[in-house]
Design an enzyme around this catalytic site. Structure first.
Site, mmCIF file in Angstrom:
data_model
loop_
_atom_site.group_PDB
_atom_site.id
_atom_site.type_symbol
_atom_site.label_atom_id
_atom_site.label_comp_id
_atom_site.label_asym_id
_atom_site.label_seq_id
_atom_site.Cartn_x
_atom_site.Cartn_y
_atom_site.Cartn_z
ATOM 1 N N ASP A 84 48.866 16.689 69.497
ATOM 2 C CA ASP A 84 50.323 16.619 69.639
ATOM 3 C C ASP A 84 51.106 17.035 68.392
ATOM 4 O OD1 ASP A 84 52.436 15.919 71.546
ATOM 5 O OD2 ASP A 84 52.921 14.264 70.206
ATOM 6 N N ARG A 86 61.089 9.516 77.015
ATOM 7 C CA ARG A 86 62.003 9.664 75.888
ATOM 8 C C ARG A 86 63.426 9.872 76.397
ATOM 9 N NH1 ARG A 86 61.634 14.025 73.963
ATOM 10 N NH2 ARG A 86 59.875 14.930 75.090
ATOM 11 N N ARG A 96 56.498 26.728 79.636
ATOM 12 C CA ARG A 96 56.251 26.664 81.071
ATOM 13 C C ARG A 96 57.286 27.579 81.718
ATOM 14 N NH1 ARG A 96 54.020 22.449 84.593
ATOM 15 N NH2 ARG A 96 53.261 21.296 82.775
ATOM 16 N N SER A 112 56.685 19.320 75.539
ATOM 17 C CA SER A 112 56.111 18.112 76.130
ATOM 18 C C SER A 112 55.624 18.382 77.552
ATOM 19 C CB SER A 112 57.157 17.003 76.150
ATOM 20 O OG SER A 112 57.578 16.743 74.830
ATOM 21 N N ALA A 113 54.446 17.859 77.853
ATOM 22 C CA ALA A 113 53.820 18.002 79.178
ATOM 23 C C ALA A 113 53.622 19.464 79.573
ATOM 24 C CB ALA A 113 54.612 17.247 80.246
ATOM 25 N N CYS A 114 53.273 20.299 78.596
ATOM 26 C CA CYS A 114 52.992 21.716 78.858
ATOM 27 C C CYS A 114 51.586 22.113 78.433
ATOM 28 C CB CYS A 114 54.021 22.600 78.178
ATOM 29 S SG CYS A 114 55.645 22.486 78.956
ATOM 30 N N GLY A 115 50.677 21.151 78.277
ATOM 31 C CA GLY A 115 49.272 21.499 78.147
ATOM 32 C C GLY A 115 48.628 21.382 76.779
ATOM 33 N N LYS A 116 49.240 20.672 75.815
ATOM 34 C CA LYS A 116 48.603 20.554 74.500
ATOM 35 C C LYS A 116 47.315 19.730 74.560
ATOM 36 C CE LYS A 116 52.230 18.975 72.400
ATOM 37 N NZ LYS A 116 53.082 19.100 73.600
ATOM 38 N N THR A 117 47.401 18.532 75.138
ATOM 39 C CA THR A 117 46.212 17.678 75.187
ATOM 40 C C THR A 117 45.085 18.399 75.919
ATOM 41 O OG1 THR A 117 47.587 15.699 75.162
ATOM 42 C CG2 THR A 117 45.330 15.436 75.943
ATOM 43 N N ASN A 157 55.255 10.594 84.331
ATOM 44 C CA ASN A 157 55.066 10.510 82.875
ATOM 45 C C ASN A 157 54.213 9.294 82.507
ATOM 46 O OD1 ASN A 157 55.483 11.460 80.199
ATOM 47 N ND2 ASN A 157 57.134 9.982 79.874
ATOM 48 N N SER A 158 53.327 8.878 83.425
ATOM 49 C CA SER A 158 52.400 7.796 83.067
ATOM 50 C C SER A 158 51.455 8.319 81.985
ATOM 51 C CB SER A 158 51.625 7.304 84.290
ATOM 52 O OG SER A 158 51.000 8.369 84.968
ATOM 53 N N ARG A 159 51.010 7.431 81.130
ATOM 54 C CA ARG A 159 50.298 7.854 79.917
ATOM 55 C C ARG A 159 49.058 7.010 79.661
ATOM 56 N NH1 ARG A 159 52.512 12.340 76.685
ATOM 57 N NH2 ARG A 159 54.358 12.879 77.901
ATOM 58 N N TYR A 203 59.204 2.235 75.138
ATOM 59 C CA TYR A 203 58.339 3.280 75.664
ATOM 60 C C TYR A 203 58.059 4.423 74.688
ATOM 61 C CZ TYR A 203 56.166 6.429 78.924
ATOM 62 O OH TYR A 203 55.261 7.244 79.538
ATOM 63 N N HIS A 257 55.218 20.217 66.362
ATOM 64 C CA HIS A 257 54.754 19.660 67.640
ATOM 65 C C HIS A 257 53.605 20.529 68.150
ATOM 66 C CE1 HIS A 257 56.011 18.303 71.997
ATOM 67 N NE2 HIS A 257 55.084 17.514 71.492
ATOM 68 N N ASN A 280 41.473 29.012 80.180
ATOM 69 C CA ASN A 280 42.316 29.452 79.060
ATOM 70 C C ASN A 280 41.468 29.911 77.876
ATOM 71 O OD1 ASN A 280 44.599 28.875 80.548
ATOM 72 N ND2 ASN A 280 44.817 26.804 79.716
ATOM 73 N N LYS A 324 56.992 10.662 67.174
ATOM 74 C CA LYS A 324 58.013 11.703 67.128
ATOM 75 C C LYS A 324 59.066 11.398 66.046
ATOM 76 C CE LYS A 324 55.919 14.209 70.055
ATOM 77 N NZ LYS A 324 55.699 13.968 71.414
HETATM 78 P P1 GTP Z 1 52.874 15.789 75.691
HETATM 79 O O1 GTP Z 1 51.902 14.683 75.498
HETATM 80 O O2 GTP Z 1 54.055 15.373 76.507
HETATM 81 O O3 GTP Z 1 53.299 16.426 74.423
HETATM 82 O O4 GTP Z 1 52.175 16.868 76.689
HETATM 83 P P2 GTP Z 1 51.026 17.973 76.471
HETATM 84 O O5 GTP Z 1 51.639 19.225 75.951
HETATM 85 O O6 GTP Z 1 49.897 17.401 75.713
HETATM 86 O O7 GTP Z 1 50.594 18.293 77.981
HETATM 87 P P3 GTP Z 1 49.237 17.933 78.781
HETATM 88 O O8 GTP Z 1 48.031 18.623 78.234
HETATM 89 O O9 GTP Z 1 49.156 16.471 78.914
HETATM 90 O O10 GTP Z 1 49.557 18.582 80.196
HETATM 91 C C1 GTP Z 1 50.691 18.240 80.952
HETATM 92 C C2 GTP Z 1 50.535 18.627 82.387
HETATM 93 O O11 GTP Z 1 50.270 20.030 82.490
HETATM 94 C C3 GTP Z 1 49.350 17.912 83.062
HETATM 95 O O12 GTP Z 1 49.741 17.494 84.343
HETATM 96 C C4 GTP Z 1 48.282 18.978 83.143
HETATM 97 O O13 GTP Z 1 47.430 18.784 84.238
HETATM 98 C C5 GTP Z 1 49.094 20.280 83.244
HETATM 99 N N1 GTP Z 1 48.373 21.427 82.622
HETATM 100 C C6 GTP Z 1 47.772 21.445 81.416
HETATM 101 N N2 GTP Z 1 47.172 22.636 81.174
HETATM 102 C C7 GTP Z 1 47.407 23.410 82.256
HETATM 103 C C8 GTP Z 1 47.047 24.758 82.616
HETATM 104 O O14 GTP Z 1 46.390 25.490 81.883
HETATM 105 N N3 GTP Z 1 47.496 25.208 83.827
HETATM 106 C C9 GTP Z 1 48.241 24.415 84.669
HETATM 107 N N4 GTP Z 1 48.627 24.938 85.835
HETATM 108 N N5 GTP Z 1 48.583 23.134 84.367
HETATM 109 C C10 GTP Z 1 48.183 22.640 83.178
HETATM 110 C C1 SPV Z 2 56.102 14.079 74.237
HETATM 111 O O1 SPV Z 2 57.032 13.779 75.002
HETATM 112 O O2 SPV Z 2 56.040 15.207 73.669
HETATM 113 C C2 SPV Z 2 54.998 13.124 74.009
HETATM 114 C C3 SPV Z 2 55.129 11.769 74.539
HETATM 115 O O3 SPV Z 2 54.034 13.475 73.348
HETATM 116 S S1 SPV Z 2 56.188 10.757 73.568
HETATM 117 O O4 SPV Z 2 55.341 9.944 72.697
HETATM 118 O O5 SPV Z 2 56.922 9.885 74.481
HETATM 119 O O6 SPV Z 2 57.048 11.576 72.770
HETATM 120 MN MN MN Z 3 54.252 15.666 72.640
#
Ligand code: GTP
Ligand code: SPV
Ligand code: MN
Length: 596
Positions: free
Chosen positions: A286, A80, A406, A259-264, A373-375, A208, A237, A502, A217
């Site tokens: 998400d 993004r 984070r 983003s990328a802080c562990g939701k999925t 940020n590969s998806r 992208y 979010h 967790n 989003k």
């Molecule tokens: P978006 O799709 O960007 O919104 O991200 P998200 O919030 O869904 O994050 P996601 O679950 O994909 O995790 C992002 C990164 O954090 C990955 O590389 C995971 O391996 C890492 N991660 C997720 N949960 C944990 C955790 O409990 N501890 C640690 N150390 N890393 C974690």
């Molecule tokens: C985020 O960045 O929070 C995502 C990926 O979930 S994107 O669809 O690029 O917004």
């Molecule tokens: Mn997201």
């Protein structure tokens, strides 16, 4: 040019407004062809074949990854672009200091100049979609016009796309208009622009993720948050997860992490071995749309139907459910490739890369093999922990809202707000290290209120005020918590094992909601005492646990001052209730002597 094709008969499913808008856009963009997407399997397969045929997409090893493809985006188009994302309201103050702003008329002119003739020789795809279950009163329709078949494939997985959505739009009469073109993929000619007052999005120059899949989003957060404010609900979010205890009772949690802080990962968590009889159910990973229910509780739907998830770090140990989910019928974007044509990424712990995400022979000197940020894009129903309740028209009742970020220091593993308004302060004060999900520096701590910094479609001060009002009107509001899985040692190792473990924190959260678990009162909220958290079978030292649950007054004094300074940016619009909660927290800090 934009007459409806025969495969969408009866033609009456296309509302007049959709037809007129598509015709207008076609006159502006001058495509060679207009394709109305019906969302069928046959259409999906034929677009896959189109992209394979022209070399844009690579089929992966059909034995190990049946139905999977690799798409490589332009190397300058991998995340993004927050600095190129605008919210265009008539009054600049309505967008707030948290958004980039342009005057609507100027923004339309600028965007239309970019769009003029941009689809010459290309196909214009009309992508009708529905955010949320087709039969839910909480769902909302949209139409994305795009010249990217890759976007169409993603939208088919991520949303209820096609005929049923078009019919719903015709019935309802309203929809969000999203116009997208990949343009020249020139970062100098790339803008993601929102017109909340017109329910319209214009996105140019990127193919992208969140820049281009406009249902996600752009619609489900930026435009929807604006609509939610005027209609009395919340667009957030947040993941939505159900935790079923051995007694068979299920609590639903809505968790907002940046983003990328562990939701999925949290949404599809697998409990530790000692949690026999506990089950985890994924509703969403998400985005959550939250509505007050007649019974005084808050109900959530997931507007999406698929996951656009971070690939690196996914393996059978960290997230077996995700690992299983993406073994078939998955679109990979910007991962590496093994010599055997299998997808590869850092943290997979099997196989080795032959080609990096740009298709070059792998050389560690070029950096990671898979882009950070590969998806993956995949249908939610492929997730082993997928919950049928994700289809429930009325949503699921939320017991707890969990904020998180984070933070390598400061924020404890978990704490609970004293009440709703205090919880809104905790959410508004969230800060987190930046990640690869957006372009720019990674690892810089910034304020990310409610994990919505890049996504709130209006002034944060008004947004917090709306949050306070929604909670105040609920007879049984969710309890509010804050978590941090990312505390680090000096050497960078994480203090908390995270992932499946967790579950132990979620258990405390649930038992707090039920009024059963113990807690210690501190100035920032209630924390579990060392014996309140279930650490059986966990290899974690007493001193580490103490560190994870410590509240250091001096650091918090500084944090609260930083939050106060941030709030000052919002001037007179900042809700009184937030000022009061911040002041009271400060007073508690001043009166506090930590346990030794
Ligand atoms: P978006 O799709 O960007 O919104 O991200 P998200 O919030 O869904 O994050 P996601 O679950 O994909 O995790 C992002 C990164 O954090 C990955 O590389 C995971 O391996 C890492 N991660 C997720 N949960 C944990 C955790 O409990 N501890 C640690 N150390 N890393 C974690
Ligand atoms: C985020 O960045 O929070 C995502 C990926 O979930 S994107 O669809 O690029 O917004
Ligand atoms: Mn997201």
């Amino acid at each position: 040019m934009a007459t409806a094709p025969e495969h969408l008969t009866p033609l009456s499913v296309i509302s007049h407004e959709v037809a007129v808008w598509v015709a207008d856009v076609a006159r502006l963009t001058l495509p060679a062809k207009v394709h109305w997407c019906d969302g069928s399997e046959a259409e999906y397969r034929s677009l896959q074949q189109l992209l394979v045929g022209n070399g844009e997409m690579l089929p992966l090893n059909a034995d190990t990854h049946p139905g999977c493809f690799l798409y490589r985006s332009d190397p300058n188009d991998v995340a993004r672009v927050e600095h190129l994302t605008y919210v265009c309201t008539r009054d600049r103050e309505d967008a707030g200091p948290n958004n980039h702003w342009m005057a609507p008329a100027q923004a339309h002119r600028k965007m239309d100049d970019l769009f003029r003739g941009c689809m010459r020789g290309r196909t214009l795809y009309v992508v009708p979609y529905c955010m949320g279950p087709i039969d839910s009163p909480f769902s909302r329709g949209g139409v994305e016009i795009t010249d990217s078949a890759y976007v169409v494939l993603n939208m088919r997985l991520m949303t209820r796309m096609g005929r049923a959505a078009l019919e719903r739009i015709a019935r309802e009469g309203t929809f969000v208009k999203g116009l997208h073109s990949v343009g020249e993929l020139d970062p100098e000619r790339r803008f993601i622009v929102h017109f909340p007052e017109e329910s319209m999005i214009k996105s140019y120059g990127s193919g992208y993720g969140g820049n281009a899949l406009l249902g996600k989003k752009c619609h489900a957060l930026r435009i929807a948050s604006w609509q939610a404010r005027s209609e009395g609900w919340l667009a957030e979010h947040m993941l939505i997860v159900g935790i079923e205890s051995p007694s068979g009772q299920t609590h639903y949690l809505a968790c907002a992490f940046p983003s990328a802080c562990g939701k999925t990962n949290l949404a599809m968590l697998i409990p530790p071995a000692s949690y026999a009889g506990w089950k985890v159910w994924t509703i969403g990973d998400d985005i959550a749309w939250l509505h007050p229910g007649k019974d005084g509780r808050l109900y959530a739907i997931n507007p999406e139907s698929g996951y656009f998830g971070v690939v690196p770090g996914t393996n059978p140990k960290t997230n077996r459910n995700a690992y299983e989910t993406i073994r078939r019928d998955t679109l990979f974007t910007n991962v590496a490739l093994t010599a055997g044509g299998e997808p590869w990424w850092e943290g997979l712990h099997e196989g080795k890369p032959a080609f990096d995400w740009q298709g070059r022979a792998y050389d560690p000197a070029n950096g990671p093999a898979a882009h950070p940020n590969s998806r993956f894009t995949v249908a939610a129903t492929q997730n082993p922990s997928y919950s049928r309740a994700a289809e429930a028209a009325g949503g699921v009742p939320i017991s707890a809202i969990v904020f998180g970020g984070r933070r390598r220091s400061l924020a404890p593993l978990v704490y609970q707000a004293r009440g709703w308004a205090h919880g809104v302060l905790i959410g508004a004060g969230v800060a987190s290290e930046t990640t690869a999900a957006a372009t720019g520096a990674v690892g810089v701590v910034r304020r990310d209120p409610m994990a919505m910094k890049p996504f709130a479609g209006y002034n944060f001060a008004d947004y917090w005020d709306h949050w306070i009002r929604v909670g105040a009107a609920l007879e049984h509001p969710p309890q509010i918590f804050h978590v941090n899985w990312f505390r680090q040692r000096e050497d960078g190792r994480f203090l908390w094992p995270g992932f499946g473990e967790n579950m132990r924190v979620l258990r405390w959260i649930i038992e707090r909601c039920e009024g059963r678990a113990g807690a210690v009162d501190t100035p920032i909220g209630q924390l579990p005492g060392p014996s309140d958290l279930d650490t059986r079978g966990l290899a974690i030292g007493e001193s580490v646990l103490e560190e994870l649950l410590a509240v250091d007054p001096q650091s918090w004094r500084e944090e609260l001052a930083a939050i106060g300074a941030y709030f000052d940016e919002f001037g007179e619009r900042l809700p009184q209730a937030l000022k009061r909660e911040l002041g009271e927290t400060l007073q508690r800090i001043e009166a506090f002597t930590p346990r030794r």
